[in-house]
Design a protein around this motif. Structure first.
Motif, PDB file in Angstrom:
ATOM      1  N   VAL A  48       0.953  -1.305  -0.002  1.00 29.28           N
ATOM      2  CA  VAL A  48       0.156   0.153  -0.014  1.00 29.28           C
ATOM      3  C   VAL A  48       1.001   1.085   0.007  1.00 29.28           C
ATOM      4  CG1 VAL A  48      -1.638   1.241   1.285  1.00 29.28           C
ATOM      5  CG2 VAL A  48      -1.904  -1.248   1.056  1.00 29.28           C
ATOM      6  N   ARG A  49       2.007   1.183   0.806  1.00 32.86           N
ATOM      7  CA  ARG A  49       3.058   2.218   0.833  1.00 32.86           C
ATOM      8  C   ARG A  49       3.389   2.805  -0.525  1.00 32.86           C
ATOM      9  NH1 ARG A  49       5.809   2.467   6.719  1.00 32.86           N
ATOM     10  NH2 ARG A  49       7.422   3.222   5.214  1.00 32.86           N
ATOM     11  N   GLN A  50       3.535   1.911  -1.441  1.00 32.51           N
ATOM     12  CA  GLN A  50       4.119   2.191  -2.840  1.00 32.51           C
ATOM     13  C   GLN A  50       3.093   3.021  -3.637  1.00 32.51           C
ATOM     14  OE1 GLN A  50       7.296   0.724  -3.408  1.00 32.51           O
ATOM     15  NE2 GLN A  50       6.990  -0.099  -1.114  1.00 32.51           N
ATOM     16  N   ASN A  51       1.939   2.765  -3.098  1.00 28.54           N
ATOM     17  CA  ASN A  51       0.704   3.691  -4.003  1.00 28.54           C
ATOM     18  C   ASN A  51       0.912   3.451  -5.286  1.00 28.54           C
ATOM     19  OD1 ASN A  51      -0.558   5.071  -1.984  1.00 28.54           O
ATOM     20  ND2 ASN A  51       0.635   6.649  -1.692  1.00 28.54           N
ATOM     21  N   ASP A  52       1.396   2.451  -5.906  1.00 32.20           N
ATOM     22  CA  ASP A  52       1.210   2.147  -7.458  1.00 32.20           C
ATOM     23  C   ASP A  52       0.462   0.948  -7.848  1.00 32.20           C
ATOM     24  OD1 ASP A  52       2.923   0.063  -6.333  1.00 32.20           O
ATOM     25  OD2 ASP A  52       4.858   0.903  -7.396  1.00 32.20           O
ATOM     26  N   ALA A  53      -0.251   0.339  -6.908  1.00 29.06           N
ATOM     27  CA  ALA A  53      -1.126  -0.778  -7.462  1.00 29.06           C
ATOM     28  C   ALA A  53      -2.452  -0.613  -6.736  1.00 29.06           C
ATOM     29  CB  ALA A  53      -0.351  -2.182  -7.028  1.00 29.06           C
ATOM     30  N   ILE A  54      -3.472  -1.228  -6.968  1.00 27.29           N
ATOM     31  CA  ILE A  54      -4.702  -1.427  -6.221  1.00 27.29           C
ATOM     32  C   ILE A  54      -4.700  -2.588  -5.513  1.00 27.29           C
ATOM     33  CG2 ILE A  54      -7.030  -1.818  -6.695  1.00 27.29           C
ATOM     34  CD1 ILE A  54      -5.792   0.763  -7.971  1.00 27.29           C
ATOM     35  N   VAL A  55      -4.652  -2.059  -4.235  1.00 31.05           N
ATOM     36  CA  VAL A  55      -4.498  -3.146  -2.848  1.00 31.05           C
ATOM     37  C   VAL A  55      -6.086  -2.895  -2.022  1.00 31.05           C
ATOM     38  CG1 VAL A  55      -3.163  -4.105  -0.880  1.00 31.05           C
ATOM     39  CG2 VAL A  55      -1.944  -2.847  -3.160  1.00 31.05           C
ATOM     40  N   GLN A  56      -6.349  -3.970  -1.786  1.00 30.93           N
ATOM     41  CA  GLN A  56      -7.662  -3.865  -0.928  1.00 30.93           C
ATOM     42  C   GLN A  56      -7.316  -4.176   0.295  1.00 30.93           C
ATOM     43  OE1 GLN A  56      -9.903  -5.784  -4.442  1.00 30.93           O
ATOM     44  NE2 GLN A  56     -11.597  -4.845  -3.189  1.00 30.93           N
ATOM     45  N   CYS A  57      -8.302  -3.790   1.334  1.00 27.50           N
ATOM     46  CA  CYS A  57      -8.049  -4.108   2.592  1.00 27.50           C
ATOM     47  C   CYS A  57      -8.673  -5.492   2.689  1.00 27.50           C
ATOM     48  CB  CYS A  57      -9.169  -3.086   3.437  1.00 27.50           C
ATOM     49  SG  CYS A  57      -9.198  -3.721   5.016  1.00 27.50           S
ATOM     50  N   GLU A  58      -8.180  -6.494   3.252  1.00 28.27           N
ATOM     51  CA  GLU A  58      -8.561  -7.861   3.289  1.00 28.27           C
ATOM     52  C   GLU A  58      -9.920  -8.118   4.159  1.00 28.27           C
ATOM     53  OE1 GLU A  58      -4.515 -10.466   2.866  1.00 28.27           O
ATOM     54  OE2 GLU A  58      -4.462  -9.070   4.488  1.00 28.27           O
ATOM     55  N   VAL A  59     -10.200  -6.992   5.182  1.00 27.82           N
ATOM     56  CA  VAL A  59     -11.373  -7.388   5.932  1.00 27.82           C
ATOM     57  C   VAL A  59     -12.712  -6.336   5.095  1.00 27.82           C
ATOM     58  CG1 VAL A  59     -12.587  -6.445   8.042  1.00 27.82           C
ATOM     59  CG2 VAL A  59     -10.312  -7.718   8.022  1.00 27.82           C
ATOM     60  N   CYS A  60     -12.391  -5.073   4.585  1.00 25.20           N
ATOM     61  CA  CYS A  60     -13.489  -4.448   4.282  1.00 25.20           C
ATOM     62  C   CYS A  60     -13.450  -4.415   2.853  1.00 25.20           C
ATOM     63  CB  CYS A  60     -13.486  -3.083   4.995  1.00 25.20           C
ATOM     64  SG  CYS A  60     -12.495  -1.979   4.603  1.00 25.20           S
ATOM     65  N   ASN A  61     -12.700  -4.609   2.162  1.00 23.31           N
ATOM     66  CA  ASN A  61     -12.262  -4.723   0.782  1.00 23.31           C
ATOM     67  C   ASN A  61     -12.053  -3.315   0.182  1.00 23.31           C
ATOM     68  OD1 ASN A  61     -12.333  -7.228   0.096  1.00 23.31           O
ATOM     69  ND2 ASN A  61     -14.571  -7.521  -0.108  1.00 23.31           N
ATOM     70  N   ARG A  62     -11.858  -2.513   0.734  1.00 18.13           N
ATOM     71  CA  ARG A  62     -11.907  -1.016   0.261  1.00 18.13           C
ATOM     72  C   ARG A  62     -10.538  -0.975  -0.143  1.00 18.13           C
ATOM     73  NH1 ARG A  62     -14.988   0.402   4.907  1.00 18.13           N
ATOM     74  NH2 ARG A  62     -16.944   0.976   4.553  1.00 18.13           N
ATOM     75  N   ILE A  63     -10.254  -0.173  -1.274  1.00 16.26           N
ATOM     76  CA  ILE A  63      -8.984   0.107  -1.976  1.00 16.26           C
ATOM     77  C   ILE A  63      -8.114   1.091  -1.061  1.00 16.26           C
ATOM     78  CG2 ILE A  63      -7.749   0.892  -3.998  1.00 16.26           C
ATOM     79  CD1 ILE A  63     -11.124   0.443  -5.350  1.00 16.26           C
ATOM     80  N   LEU A  64      -7.015   0.822  -0.881  1.00 18.90           N
ATOM     81  CA  LEU A  64      -6.114   1.524   0.156  1.00 18.90           C
ATOM     82  C   LEU A  64      -4.987   2.428  -0.587  1.00 18.90           C
ATOM     83  CD1 LEU A  64      -5.766  -1.428   2.561  1.00 18.90           C
ATOM     84  CD2 LEU A  64      -6.932   0.697   3.049  1.00 18.90           C
ATOM     85  N   TYR A  65      -4.771   3.467   0.025  1.00 25.68           N
ATOM     86  CA  TYR A  65      -3.644   4.444  -0.407  1.00 25.68           C
ATOM     87  C   TYR A  65      -2.843   4.787   1.028  1.00 25.68           C
ATOM     88  CZ  TYR A  65      -6.686   8.345   0.748  1.00 25.68           C
ATOM     89  OH  TYR A  65      -7.605   9.344   1.173  1.00 25.68           O
TER      90      TYR A  65
END
Ligand SMILES: [Zn+2]
Length: 248
Positions: free
Chosen positions: A215-232
């Motif tokens: 997530v810290r890289q901010n260069d890919a779509i990563v989702q929270c494993e619990v709520c599924n929200r996309i993280l930045y």
């Protein structure tokens, strides 16, 4: 940060604004009605007090009529008193006079009570009138403010909606579909920040270190494993380095 992530953040911002604008617009009639209801309650208080004054005045007039009747009777008895011949007649007449006097006294008492009551109600009416006048000004101002707010909100909604349409055109379709699907099940919030200590800022779950790292890289779509929200991630501000003094 990847342009897609930046677009998603903007999209979220727009969606939140659109949602708020829609809710504000939808709540408008109810808020106008609530303001109107406050005004009519104040008006009702005035009308009720006025009706009570009218009733009290009617009762006072009735008591005054009674008093006049008793007064007339008393006057008549007093006239007749000089014409009585016997002691018995005289005593009987005295008795009649005493009774009429008592009745007159009671009726006059009632008149007095109604007069005092009328004064008290008149004061209540004055107060209710003042409240009504204040309320009228308040409600007028409130409705004016609501109308101004409505115009501004409608304008903002229009702008946000067209900005959204433009933004959506720049997003890859599968990414938009993912965003909208998460938004649908997560109360309209499809993207959120990861905190600096590695938590999802909305569901507060601790991200697994490799996930947080990604997530810290901010260069890919990563989702929270619990709520599924996309993280930045927003990195902490760099410590300000004091400007180097140039000495020549
Ligand atoms: Zn989460």
């Amino acid at each position: 940060m990847s342009p897609d992530l930046e677009r998603l953040i903007k999209l979220q911002h727009l969606d939140t604004r659109i949602d708020e604008a829609k809710r504000t617009i939808a709540s408008q009639p109810e808020r106008v009605a609530a303001a109107d209801a406050r005004l009519s309650a104040a008006k009702q208080a005035v009308d009720t007090a006025k009706q009570r004054l009218k009733d009290s005045q009617d009762a006072r007039r009735a008591a005054e009529k009674d008093a006049a009747v008793y007064q007339g009777r008393l006057d008549k008895f007093k006239d007749q008193l000089s014409a009585v011949k016997t002691n018995r007649e005289y005593q009987a007449m005295q008795h009649e006079i005493a009774t009429a006097q008592q009745e007159l006294g009671a009726a006059e008492e009632k008149v007095l009570e109604r007069m005092m009551e009328g004064d008290a109600i008149a004061a209540e009416i004055k107060q209710a009138d003042a409240i009504h006048a204040t309320r009228q000004k308040e409600v007028e101002a409130e409705k004016k403010a609501l109308s101004t707010e409505l115009t501004a909100t409608e304008q903002s909604l229009k702008e946000s909606t067209s900005a959204r349409a433009a933004l959506v055109g720049e997003l890859p379709k599968p990414l938009l579909a993912l965003f909208e699907q998460v938004a649908r099940v997560r109360k309209g919030v499809a993207i959120c920040m990861a905190t600096r200590d590695g938590l999802c800022s909305v569901c507060h779950v601790r991200l697994r270190p490799p996930v947080f790292q990604q997530v810290r890289q901010n260069d890919a779509i990563v989702q929270c494993e619990v709520c599924n929200r996309i993280l930045y991630y927003i990195p902490p501000p760099q410590p300000v380095t004091p400007p180097t003094t140039v000495t020549s």
